[in-house]
Design a protein around this motif. Structure first.
Motif, short mmCIF file in Angstrom:
data_model
loop_
_atom_site.label_atom_id
_atom_site.label_comp_id
_atom_site.label_asym_id
_atom_site.label_seq_id
_atom_site.Cartn_x
_atom_site.Cartn_y
_atom_site.Cartn_z
N ARG A 1 0.81 -1.22 0.00
CA ARG A 1 0.00 0.00 0.00
C ARG A 1 0.85 1.28 0.00
NH1 ARG A 1 -3.00 -3.51 3.19
NH2 ARG A 1 -2.06 -2.90 5.14
N PRO A 2 1.75 1.39 -0.98
CA PRO A 2 2.65 2.55 -0.94
C PRO A 2 1.93 3.86 -1.18
CG PRO A 2 2.86 1.38 -3.03
CD PRO A 2 1.97 0.54 -2.16
N VAL A 3 2.40 4.87 -0.50
CA VAL A 3 1.97 6.24 -0.80
C VAL A 3 3.01 6.83 -1.74
CG1 VAL A 3 1.56 8.54 0.17
CG2 VAL A 3 0.80 6.49 1.42
N ILE A 4 2.55 7.22 -2.93
CA ILE A 4 3.46 7.77 -3.94
C ILE A 4 3.15 9.24 -4.11
CG2 ILE A 4 4.27 7.62 -6.33
CD1 ILE A 4 3.42 4.69 -6.37
N ALA A 5 4.11 10.09 -3.76
CA ALA A 5 3.93 11.53 -3.94
C ALA A 5 4.57 11.95 -5.25
CB ALA A 5 4.56 12.29 -2.78
N MET A 6 3.80 12.56 -6.13
CA MET A 6 4.35 13.10 -7.38
C MET A 6 4.36 14.61 -7.23
SD MET A 6 2.65 10.65 -10.26
CE MET A 6 2.15 8.98 -9.82
N HIS B 1 -11.51 4.22 -11.74
CA HIS B 1 -11.08 2.87 -11.33
C HIS B 1 -11.00 2.71 -9.82
CE1 HIS B 1 -9.80 2.99 -15.57
NE2 HIS B 1 -10.15 1.72 -15.53
N GLY B 2 -11.47 3.72 -9.12
CA GLY B 2 -11.48 3.62 -7.65
C GLY B 2 -10.11 3.76 -7.02
N PHE B 3 -9.15 4.31 -7.75
CA PHE B 3 -7.82 4.53 -7.17
C PHE B 3 -7.83 5.83 -6.36
CE2 PHE B 3 -6.44 2.28 -11.28
CZ PHE B 3 -6.45 1.03 -10.67
N VAL B 4 -7.08 5.77 -5.27
CA VAL B 4 -7.12 6.90 -4.33
C VAL B 4 -6.05 7.93 -4.67
CG1 VAL B 4 -6.93 7.54 -1.88
CG2 VAL B 4 -7.96 5.34 -2.54
N TYR B 5 -6.46 9.18 -4.75
CA TYR B 5 -5.47 10.25 -4.89
C TYR B 5 -5.89 11.48 -4.11
CZ TYR B 5 -8.37 12.92 -8.15
OH TYR B 5 -9.38 13.65 -8.71
N GLU B 6 -4.88 12.26 -3.76
CA GLU B 6 -5.13 13.55 -3.12
C GLU B 6 -4.32 14.59 -3.86
OE1 GLU B 6 -3.78 13.22 0.90
OE2 GLU B 6 -5.29 11.71 1.42
N GLU B 7 -4.69 15.84 -3.70
CA GLU B 7 -3.93 16.93 -4.33
C GLU B 7 -3.62 17.99 -3.30
OE1 GLU B 7 -6.84 17.89 -7.51
OE2 GLU B 7 -5.04 18.22 -8.73
N PHE C 1 0.67 -1.61 -7.81
CA PHE C 1 0.72 -1.56 -6.35
C PHE C 1 -0.70 -1.41 -5.81
CE2 PHE C 1 4.69 0.46 -7.88
CZ PHE C 1 5.59 -0.50 -7.43
N PRO C 2 -1.32 -2.52 -5.43
CA PRO C 2 -2.71 -2.43 -4.96
C PRO C 2 -2.81 -1.51 -3.74
CG PRO C 2 -2.02 -4.72 -5.25
CD PRO C 2 -0.80 -3.88 -5.40
N GLU C 3 -3.90 -0.80 -3.71
CA GLU C 3 -4.23 0.10 -2.60
C GLU C 3 -3.21 1.21 -2.41
OE1 GLU C 3 -5.83 -1.73 0.99
OE2 GLU C 3 -5.79 -3.63 -0.12
N THR C 4 -2.52 1.54 -3.48
CA THR C 4 -1.61 2.68 -3.37
C THR C 4 -2.42 3.97 -3.20
OG1 THR C 4 0.26 3.80 -4.41
CG2 THR C 4 -1.51 3.19 -5.86
N LYS C 5 -1.80 4.95 -2.61
CA LYS C 5 -2.41 6.29 -2.61
C LYS C 5 -1.42 7.22 -3.30
CE LYS C 5 -2.62 9.26 1.01
NZ LYS C 5 -3.09 9.85 2.28
N ILE C 6 -1.94 8.00 -4.25
CA ILE C 6 -1.09 8.98 -4.92
C ILE C 6 -1.38 10.36 -4.33
CG2 ILE C 6 -0.60 10.11 -7.12
CD1 ILE C 6 -1.27 7.53 -8.56
N ILE C 7 -0.32 11.08 -4.04
CA ILE C 7 -0.50 12.48 -3.64
C ILE C 7 0.15 13.35 -4.72
CG2 ILE C 7 -0.17 14.25 -1.88
CD1 ILE C 7 0.27 12.06 0.17
N PHE C 8 -0.64 14.20 -5.34
CA PHE C 8 -0.12 15.15 -6.32
C PHE C 8 0.18 16.46 -5.60
CE2 PHE C 8 -3.14 12.71 -9.23
CZ PHE C 8 -2.14 12.01 -9.89
N ALA C 9 1.43 16.91 -5.65
CA ALA C 9 1.81 18.17 -5.00
C ALA C 9 2.44 19.09 -6.06
CB ALA C 9 2.80 17.91 -3.87
N SER C 10 1.78 20.21 -6.31
CA SER C 10 2.26 21.11 -7.36
C SER C 10 1.69 22.51 -7.14
CB SER C 10 1.75 20.61 -8.72
OG SER C 10 0.35 20.80 -8.82
#
Ligand code: NCD
Length: 327
Positions: A165-170, A217-223, A191-200
């Motif tokens: 469940r990695p948190v990937i920050a882009m 697709h039900g993938f989790v992201y935050e901005e 990577f199932p259940e990953t969370k993406i954080i977009f920081a810009s």
């Protein structure tokens, strides 16, 4: 995995078993790399390297990959925009046919293409009489850089094999960067259940089509667009994927704020400690001020080491996948 072209992440996202096979092949390539290459492997295959935009790593690593596998470099232009018929307005559907015509069997050709226009790349593939197209970074805010992503995902898997469940920050210029677009398509599949954080900066936010894809697709992201939130992003992240602010794509007030944008989400001695000890710091390079020099020596930073190495391996695997059936 059988492929005619390597154009976009979705090809791999749609076939995770095929992706595993592809990565096994990439790991096999390590032996060939370590032995200094084996020119018999793709003997009889030819490469046309067409780069219409600047490139260091992608171009060089494709040339190395071709060397290690014995692919003949039939044509190589590092400034195709100015020094090929592209400068005279030649259309992609002609360029691809011209390069294919010189070979007795176009299926033995790979065209490694870097282009500012994603549709041009699609036309290369559409009108190809058999030559295989590899996207070596095409398009901008609609673009993709799939071989970069294949190497990036392999790097995460190899560097942090147990990561769940990695948190990937882009971070950085997410609007204009094609690497983060390709990564957004593939990473949540792998990577199932990953969370993406977009920081810009807000004007350089990730494009809506990618966010729609993730939501659909039900993938989790935050901005986040607030530099004050950056330390918290770093604290959460298992992978910090930095990108440069693409000055060449900025206009108006964004261009005036180029310097400010670079520093707004800068990684430096002041915030590096906030990243997990097991965190990974990645960057497709080239970098500007978003990476302070001290980051290079951090043991979690892999952008000058394994990230480059794995990108070479996947490029070797890509050439092998496309060309071996015809050699
Ligand atoms: C990237 C590109 O060209 O998309 N570079 C690369 O190939 N590794 C990123 C960039 O230009 O900043």
């Amino acid at each position: 995995m059988e492929l005619a072209h390597i154009l976009e992440s979705q090809q791999f996202a749609a076939d995770l078993d095929g992706l595993d096979d592809f990565y096994r092949l990439a790991i096999d390539m390590e032996h060939i790399f370590e032995s200094g290459g084996d020119p018999s492997i793709l003997k009889g295959a030819h490469a046309v390297n067409l780069f219409s935009q600047p490139s260091t790593r992608t171009h060089a690593s494709f040339r190395w990959a071709q060397y290690y596998l014995g692919v003949n470099i039939a044509f190589d232009s590092e400034n195709a925009k100015d020094f090929s018929s592209e400068s005279k307005g030649e259309v992609p559907r002609h360029t691809v046919r011209v390069h294919s015509q010189y070979c007795h069997d176009p299926r033995k050709i790979v065209i490694v293409l870097r282009h500012g226009n994603f549709k041009a790349m699609q036309e290369f593939a559409q009108y190809s009489p058999g030559a295989h197209i590899i996207n070596a970074g095409c398009g901008k805010s609609d673009g993709q850089h799939v071989t970069q992503t294949l190497g990036d995902v392999l790097t995460i898997r190899r560097e942090r094999p147990g990561l769940k469940r990695p948190v990937i920050a882009m971070v950085g210029d997410l609007r204009n960067g094609r690497t983060v677009r390709s990564l957004s398509y593939l990473a949540p599949r792998v990577f199932p259940e990953t969370k993406i954080i977009f920081a810009s900066p807000i004007t350089l936010a990730m494009m809506p089509d990618i966010k729609e894809y993730l939501s659909r697709h039900g993938f989790v992201y935050e901005e986040t667009f607030e530099p004050k939130d950056f330390p918290e992003v770093l604290r959460q992240a298992d992978v910090v994927y930095m990108t440069r602010i693409q000055r060449e794509d900025l206009a108006g007030s964004d261009l005036d704020r180029f310097e400010e944008y670079q520093l707004a989400f800068q990684l430096n001695a002041g915030n590096l400690d906030g990243i997990k000890e097991t965190g990974l710091i990645m960057h497709p390079l080239p970098s500007n001020k978003e990476l302070a020099p001290e980051v290079d020596d951090d043991p979690r930073a892999v952008y000058l080491t394994s990230q480059l190495h794995n990108n070479l391996l996947v490029r070797m695997a890509g050439l092998h996948t496309l060309l071996k059936p015809h050699c």
